[in-house]
Design a protein around this motif. Sequence first.
Motif, PDB file in Angstrom:
ATOM      1  N   SER A  52       0.834  -1.203   0.000  1.00 26.32           N
ATOM      2  CA  SER A  52       0.000   0.000   0.000  1.00 26.32           C
ATOM      3  C   SER A  52       0.869   1.254   0.000  1.00 26.32           C
ATOM      4  O   SER A  52       2.022   1.236   0.442  1.00 26.32           O
ATOM      5  N   ALA A  53       0.293   2.346  -0.488  1.00 28.62           N
ATOM      6  CA  ALA A  53       0.994   3.619  -0.534  1.00 28.62           C
ATOM      7  C   ALA A  53       0.027   4.741  -0.186  1.00 28.62           C
ATOM      8  O   ALA A  53      -1.157   4.690  -0.545  1.00 28.62           O
ATOM      9  N   VAL A  54       0.506   5.738   0.512  1.00 23.54           N
ATOM     10  CA  VAL A  54      -0.324   6.885   0.867  1.00 23.54           C
ATOM     11  C   VAL A  54      -0.505   7.765  -0.368  1.00 23.54           C
ATOM     12  O   VAL A  54       0.467   8.140  -1.025  1.00 23.54           O
ATOM     13  N   ARG A  55      -1.734   8.081  -0.669  1.00 19.12           N
ATOM     14  CA  ARG A  55      -2.062   8.932  -1.811  1.00 19.12           C
ATOM     15  C   ARG A  55      -3.029  10.026  -1.344  1.00 19.12           C
ATOM     16  O   ARG A  55      -3.601   9.946  -0.258  1.00 19.12           O
ATOM     17  N   TYR A  56      -3.242  11.035  -2.197  1.00 20.27           N
ATOM     18  CA  TYR A  56      -3.990  12.211  -1.780  1.00 20.27           C
ATOM     19  C   TYR A  56      -5.126  12.515  -2.749  1.00 20.27           C
ATOM     20  O   TYR A  56      -5.112  12.098  -3.907  1.00 20.27           O
ATOM     21  N   ARG A  57      -6.113  13.262  -2.242  1.00 23.24           N
ATOM     22  CA  ARG A  57      -7.286  13.591  -3.044  1.00 23.24           C
ATOM     23  C   ARG A  57      -7.812  14.977  -2.680  1.00 23.24           C
ATOM     24  O   ARG A  57      -7.683  15.443  -1.547  1.00 23.24           O
ATOM     25  N   LEU A  58      -8.419  15.616  -3.664  1.00 19.76           N
ATOM     26  CA  LEU A  58      -9.040  16.932  -3.501  1.00 19.76           C
ATOM     27  C   LEU A  58     -10.273  16.957  -4.386  1.00 19.76           C
ATOM     28  O   LEU A  58     -10.225  16.463  -5.523  1.00 19.76           O
ATOM     29  N   GLY A  59     -11.375  17.517  -3.878  1.00 15.78           N
ATOM     30  CA  GLY A  59     -12.578  17.461  -4.696  1.00 15.78           C
ATOM     31  C   GLY A  59     -13.635  18.483  -4.350  1.00 15.78           C
ATOM     32  O   GLY A  59     -13.550  19.201  -3.350  1.00 15.78           O
ATOM     33  N   LEU A  60     -14.632  18.533  -5.222  1.00 18.74           N
ATOM     34  CA  LEU A  60     -15.836  19.351  -5.046  1.00 18.74           C
ATOM     35  C   LEU A  60     -16.986  18.406  -4.729  1.00 18.74           C
ATOM     36  O   LEU A  60     -17.085  17.318  -5.311  1.00 18.74           O
ATOM     37  N   THR A  61     -17.853  18.789  -3.812  1.00 23.09           N
ATOM     38  CA  THR A  61     -18.955  17.932  -3.402  1.00 23.09           C
ATOM     39  C   THR A  61     -20.303  18.584  -3.705  1.00 23.09           C
ATOM     40  O   THR A  61     -20.431  19.812  -3.685  1.00 23.09           O
ATOM     41  N   THR A  62     -21.299  17.750  -3.955  1.00 21.11           N
ATOM     42  CA  THR A  62     -22.674  18.194  -4.159  1.00 21.11           C
ATOM     43  C   THR A  62     -23.610  17.257  -3.418  1.00 21.11           C
ATOM     44  O   THR A  62     -23.602  16.051  -3.662  1.00 21.11           O
ATOM     45  N   ASP A  63     -24.408  17.792  -2.505  1.00 18.58           N
ATOM     46  CA  ASP A  63     -25.432  17.031  -1.786  1.00 18.58           C
ATOM     47  C   ASP A  63     -26.798  17.460  -2.313  1.00 18.58           C
ATOM     48  O   ASP A  63     -27.143  18.647  -2.259  1.00 18.58           O
ATOM     49  N   ILE A  64     -27.578  16.512  -2.811  1.00 16.12           N
ATOM     50  CA  ILE A  64     -28.905  16.804  -3.357  1.00 16.12           C
ATOM     51  C   ILE A  64     -29.951  16.169  -2.447  1.00 16.12           C
ATOM     52  O   ILE A  64     -30.005  14.943  -2.307  1.00 16.12           O
ATOM     53  N   ALA A  65     -30.770  16.988  -1.819  1.00 12.94           N
ATOM     54  CA  ALA A  65     -31.763  16.498  -0.864  1.00 12.94           C
ATOM     55  C   ALA A  65     -32.967  15.901  -1.596  1.00 12.94           C
ATOM     56  O   ALA A  65     -33.581  16.558  -2.438  1.00 12.94           O
ATOM     57  N   LEU A  66     -33.312  14.667  -1.261  1.00 13.73           N
ATOM     58  CA  LEU A  66     -34.532  14.029  -1.761  1.00 13.73           C
ATOM     59  C   LEU A  66     -35.649  14.119  -0.728  1.00 13.73           C
ATOM     60  O   LEU A  66     -36.811  14.288  -1.082  1.00 13.73           O
ATOM     61  N   THR A  67     -35.275  13.963   0.545  1.00 19.72           N
ATOM     62  CA  THR A  67     -36.177  14.186   1.672  1.00 19.72           C
ATOM     63  C   THR A  67     -35.348  14.871   2.753  1.00 19.72           C
ATOM     64  O   THR A  67     -34.207  15.261   2.511  1.00 19.72           O
ATOM     65  N   ASN A  68     -35.905  14.988   3.955  1.00 24.11           N
ATOM     66  CA  ASN A  68     -35.148  15.591   5.047  1.00 24.11           C
ATOM     67  C   ASN A  68     -33.900  14.793   5.406  1.00 24.11           C
ATOM     68  O   ASN A  68     -32.922  15.354   5.908  1.00 24.11           O
ATOM     69  N   ASN A  69     -33.928  13.478   5.172  1.00 29.10           N
ATOM     70  CA  ASN A  69     -32.820  12.617   5.567  1.00 29.10           C
ATOM     71  C   ASN A  69     -32.122  11.911   4.409  1.00 29.10           C
ATOM     72  O   ASN A  69     -30.977  11.497   4.546  1.00 29.10           O
ATOM     73  N   LEU A  70     -32.797  11.770   3.281  1.00 27.49           N
ATOM     74  CA  LEU A  70     -32.270  11.006   2.153  1.00 27.49           C
ATOM     75  C   LEU A  70     -31.638  11.945   1.126  1.00 27.49           C
ATOM     76  O   LEU A  70     -32.256  12.939   0.717  1.00 27.49           O
ATOM     77  N   PHE A  71     -30.405  11.613   0.713  1.00 23.14           N
ATOM     78  CA  PHE A  71     -29.653  12.489  -0.173  1.00 23.14           C
ATOM     79  C   PHE A  71     -28.987  11.702  -1.301  1.00 23.14           C
ATOM     80  O   PHE A  71     -28.701  10.509  -1.166  1.00 23.14           O
ATOM     81  N   VAL A  72     -28.710  12.410  -2.404  1.00 25.00           N
ATOM     82  CA  VAL A  72     -27.810  11.931  -3.449  1.00 25.00           C
ATOM     83  C   VAL A  72     -26.505  12.703  -3.298  1.00 25.00           C
ATOM     84  O   VAL A  72     -26.510  13.930  -3.227  1.00 25.00           O
ATOM     85  N   PHE A  73     -25.395  11.979  -3.228  1.00 24.47           N
ATOM     86  CA  PHE A  73     -24.077  12.593  -3.115  1.00 24.47           C
ATOM     87  C   PHE A  73     -23.311  12.403  -4.422  1.00 24.47           C
ATOM     88  O   PHE A  73     -23.211  11.283  -4.929  1.00 24.47           O
ATOM     89  N   THR A  74     -22.752  13.489  -4.941  1.00 24.95           N
ATOM     90  CA  THR A  74     -21.914  13.401  -6.131  1.00 24.95           C
ATOM     91  C   THR A  74     -20.877  14.514  -6.073  1.00 24.95           C
ATOM     92  O   THR A  74     -20.699  15.157  -5.043  1.00 24.95           O
ATOM     93  N   GLY A  75     -20.183  14.749  -7.169  1.00 26.37           N
ATOM     94  CA  GLY A  75     -19.163  15.785  -7.195  1.00 26.37           C
ATOM     95  C   GLY A  75     -18.094  15.467  -8.208  1.00 26.37           C
ATOM     96  O   GLY A  75     -18.310  14.706  -9.168  1.00 26.37           O
ATOM     97  N   LEU A  76     -16.909  16.013  -7.996  1.00 25.05           N
ATOM     98  CA  LEU A  76     -15.762  15.774  -8.879  1.00 25.05           C
ATOM     99  C   LEU A  76     -14.508  15.723  -8.029  1.00 25.05           C
ATOM    100  O   LEU A  76     -14.194  16.679  -7.319  1.00 25.05           O
TER     101      LEU A  76
END
Length: 202
Positions: A52-76
Amino acid sequence: MKTTKLPLIAASIAFVAAFSNKSFAQENPVTFGIKGGASLSSFGGDLKDTKSAVRYRLGLTTDIALTNNLFVFTGLDFQTKGAKYASKGGSEAKYNPIYAQIPLSIGYKVDLAPNTKFVVHAGGYAAYGIAGKIKNDPNNDKRSVFGKDGFKRLDYGLLGGVGVEFGKIAVSAGYEYGLANINNAGPKISNRNPYLTIGYKF
């Protein structure tokens, strides 16, 4: 006349009640954010003697609410993957592919306390290799990790994770399980990435 209006009145009341329960979607249906973190990347498949090797990540997130508790998560995401390889003969190689990745998952948020939520999610991802090198020791020889004698650019797989949101701050841990054989020649290789990130939601 009054009797004939009762169904219409009842339907109107039901519509207003349903609309009120979903009014959150008009208040804040989509939330954007940023995140960064690290992963302990490795290879699955048929290639032996890898580490294994340590690697790094950076991103943009988008949370889309379907109900008060249920969400779709996506991004880049932009992230490095890969691993280290050490043969029994003593030669070593470091694989450092860099991907642009789109995650897509369904998540559920549970209130733990005021401004504190527990999050669980599961889904998949698709990624495309944009850069990266293979470094061979001891000669320090470097070449592109992608190509007919290297890796395929397309990667995809499953993902899942848990996290906690403290107001606008989000901490998440998860795992990405690659399903694609990313190797063009030789043994089957797929990506494995447990990760930890911290993010901020606007």
